[in-house]
Design an enzyme around this catalytic site. Sequence first.
Site, PDB file in Angstrom:
ATOM      1  N   TYR A  55       0.854  -1.192   0.000  1.00 54.55           N
ATOM      2  CA  TYR A  55       0.000   0.000   0.000  1.00 54.55           C
ATOM      3  C   TYR A  55       0.894   1.247   0.000  1.00 54.55           C
ATOM      4  O   TYR A  55       1.715   1.422   0.904  1.00 54.55           O
ATOM      5  CB  TYR A  55      -0.882  -0.043   1.249  1.00 54.55           C
TER       6      TYR A  55
ATOM      7  N   ILE B 189      -6.871  -5.352   7.752  1.00 50.75           N
ATOM      8  CA  ILE B 189      -8.041  -4.495   7.548  1.00 50.75           C
ATOM      9  C   ILE B 189      -8.972  -4.991   6.451  1.00 50.75           C
ATOM     10  O   ILE B 189     -10.108  -4.544   6.371  1.00 50.75           O
ATOM     11  CB  ILE B 189      -7.667  -3.031   7.278  1.00 50.75           C
TER      12      ILE B 189
ATOM     13  N   ASP C 172      -1.445  -6.454   9.260  1.00 48.41           N
ATOM     14  CA  ASP C 172      -2.500  -5.503   8.957  1.00 48.41           C
ATOM     15  C   ASP C 172      -3.635  -6.278   8.300  1.00 48.41           C
ATOM     16  O   ASP C 172      -3.516  -6.685   7.135  1.00 48.41           O
ATOM     17  CB  ASP C 172      -1.947  -4.404   8.038  1.00 48.41           C
TER      18      ASP C 172
ATOM     19  N   LYS D 110     -12.652  -0.459   5.617  1.00 50.02           N
ATOM     20  CA  LYS D 110     -12.746  -1.246   4.387  1.00 50.02           C
ATOM     21  C   LYS D 110     -13.882  -2.257   4.476  1.00 50.02           C
ATOM     22  O   LYS D 110     -14.789  -2.267   3.671  1.00 50.02           O
ATOM     23  CB  LYS D 110     -11.428  -1.972   4.113  1.00 50.02           C
TER      24      LYS D 110
END
Lengths: 537, 439
Positions: free
Chosen positions: B152, B239, B237, B276
């Site tokens: 990202y 998410i 992570d 998200k």
Amino acid sequence: MSQNRPPKKPLPQPEDHPTTTTSTASSGGGGTGMRLIVPLQGIVQGRGGLILGSLIPCALFYFLQFYPKRRRPPSPNPTTTSSSSDLARSASRLNLSTRGSIHVSARGNTIAKPEDSTYYIGLSKVRGDEYDSLENPDGFIQLGLAENRLSLDLIGKWISENLNDSMFGEGNDGLNINGMATYQPFDGLKELKEAIAGFMSRVMGKTQLFDPNQMVLTSGATSALEILCFCLADQGNGLLVPTPYYPGFDRDMRWRTGVELVPVHCRSSDNFMLSVPALDQAYNQARKRGQKIRGVLISNPSNPVGNMLSKDTLYSLVDFAREKNIHIICDEVFAGSTYGNEEFVSMAEVLDSEDFDKDRVHIIYGLSKDLSLPGFRVGVIYSFNENVLAASRKLTRFSSISVPTQRLLIPMIKDERFTQEYISVNRERIRKTHALFVEGLEKMGIECAESKAGLYCWVNMSRLISPYNEKGELELFEKLLDIGKINATPGSACHCIEPGWFRCCFTTLTEADIPVVMERIRKVVDTCNPFCSKHLA
Amino acid sequence: MAIGIDKKSVSLSKVAISDTHGEDSPYFAGWKAYDENPYDETSNPSGVIQMGLAENQVSFDLLEDYLEKHSASSNFGSKSSTFRENALFQDYHGLLSFRKAMASFMEQIRGGRAKFNPERVVITAGATAANELLTFILANPGDALLVPTPYYPGFDRDLRWRTGVKIVLVHCDSSNNFQITQEALEAAYADAESQNIKIRGVLITNPSNPLGATIQRQALEKILDFATEKNIHLVSDEIYSGSSFFSDEFVSIAEILEARNYQEAERVHIVYSLSKDLGLPGFRVGTIYSYNDNVVTTARRMSSFTLISSQTQQLLACMLSDKNFTDNYIETNRKRLRKRYQMIVDGLRKAGINCLDGNAGLFCWMNLSPLLEKPTLECELNLWKKILHEVKLNISPGSSCHCSEPGWFRVCFANMSEQTLQVALQRIHNFMERRNSVS
């Protein structure tokens, strides 16, 4: 930066919190285990030497573990015990130190160590056993938190009268899911900035003093101040801060930024009023030490004393900053909480009226004090410097205000009639409570500094301490907690150079509570021998 | 010519003037192009379609429905005592009811295969803040985190800007579908060591952004073993965990830990958010879930700079503990994302474009490397510009994600209606046809 830190203390245990004492296995069953870990880690991590690294922090550590433990009320929350067993921990966990447990940064360790500031110790004492006139009349009375509960009823009333049943229905404009759920500008909705600009002007008794385009919103004044520190100073640089100051600054301004606070001592002879010559002196001394000063942080109205700066002082301050080519951060969070007859003068007003180079001035505001909404996390950075605004805007991605909360606040803050009424009623209530509080203390021969604003008084208890130094002051702090069951913040936590002063916040009290507080204080006063004190009040 | 007198301007910090915020990179330049000429079905049908924003709008109706039915919890004014408590509540521990709800929601997403303790949930205003906070805690300035590529683009800013911490790339490539290998981890670690850079942890995103794929169990085990062997942290992570198309294809690091009876758990930290999976980025809700007591305590205190408003916590506590709602939402959301993914992948295939086999997320990882004249960064950026200005699609070039192979692009599909997606696919189709007819 880590080389400049004091000898590292051993890794602490999970924070003592009355309701979660059994939340982790290591604090629950690991009594002896904890003590073994402490010195070994000092050796394993190796910094500061064997003695500094282990013995002294150990002693401090044991003291701080023991001290709050004596006081901790029985944990009222049973659910945490079952959850700790969910994480089946093997016995080997307690012996981590032999291998060197996993590293946490120096920044992390500084924050993780057991609280050694009486400001925080006092706050956590009260938690779990707070005074309530009906439910818990023998509980701790919280005078250590500058929270305003006097006028919440007005806000509650506005909400029940003005908000539709459904915040998310078609009726309210902008309150549809799309305008609330999707990504919005991190530095706050335009309408909220406009509303707050208007509110700030109203609070300071002016019209259109603030331009929403020079505003950046963030989740609390705490965050606003930290963002400014990140923008205005590099690690190791200094900011001049007049004392006594809000104990939270030590944490909020230094933790992650690496910026240092350089105290500029003010004295009772001037009612602890800021003086530019004192700033000048501090600046020069810092220079001699080789420390780069990047700015001055003032709080106006001041916390914990409650002074308001005159226009002249503000002008002198700007002159001083210009001469040294440094920044000024003006924390004006208590601007609406004035109770004297004098009008508050904002730095924005001073700059407005003159053609100063405004690039060096930045104002902090928020809704936690003047509007009693600390839970909503609304802070404001107001700057005249486009570069600072640009950088701050980008940084707000790490600390944005929740959009539904912003949407909720817009109509409330835009409501001129309501806010005007709130501001004046709130002021009156603060004034009244302040007068009663000061009067109650005066009856016991205890005087307060002259204050014109804020949610607290700056109380002179120096006659009651013995010896006349920080140790005596801490003993009185403990007496107030133990005997009086009152938490008041000692001046040493605020870096006050004169011992014996305490900050007492009175806005969590109802009128009926005040005699209770006074009675408790009297109990403590009676145990103090005023003749031991070498200091004449 | 007269020499002007320079007014002494007051200087700003290095953080303030640094460009680590990255807003000058193509990733963000594309957004600017979109802002200047945004597509709209009716008013601007030839505008730029935003396919560079990983936002989930496919299940808004479910949220709207819930909020309308449960308006009392969204507006607590009627219950004045709750309001009062909330107005004053600024405890960095966060509302217990909210933490319980988050923990149970996270459990639900993982099909009950892992348990979460509310006492380990630390609240932050978004995953952005959570990642930065963890970096502050786990590493000193000058230290580094290992991050597998492609990643990202925001990490460059979030992990490095204020923290002073570096990122060391762990290269992954298409030969094995960009999976993280032990060799790649070791190589990156050795590389850092040779430059005297201290590695403090590995940060993985699972499901991966931009790949749109879950990390396989074996890989997770290897990554955890690697972190253990080097005695470093592992940040996962997660998410997009609720956005995996099939519930059982996502394996959380929490499950691996549970299977190992939580040995070595205290080096593991999970980042989660509602931006998200639940499509609520505006709410600014993120959490750090750490198995390390020290990190929990520290993160909690540090979260004072980035707390979630009590009102939002209250609202979400109600919503996330409503099992009927969450069960239905999670399942429906997965289904709809699956459908979108199928739509875009099929559409791209018809245009002669292949994507990485994906099974999660709000985007697909598209392979345009056959279109590059030469496999270089320059050619990739030229192609990207062409797509932005000619085809009027904002997609994210792999280089902004530090992908070592040029020609890959991340294409988001969940932030628009199905019709808009069809329009985008049509444009791509036309673009490919034009190219093929020319060559």
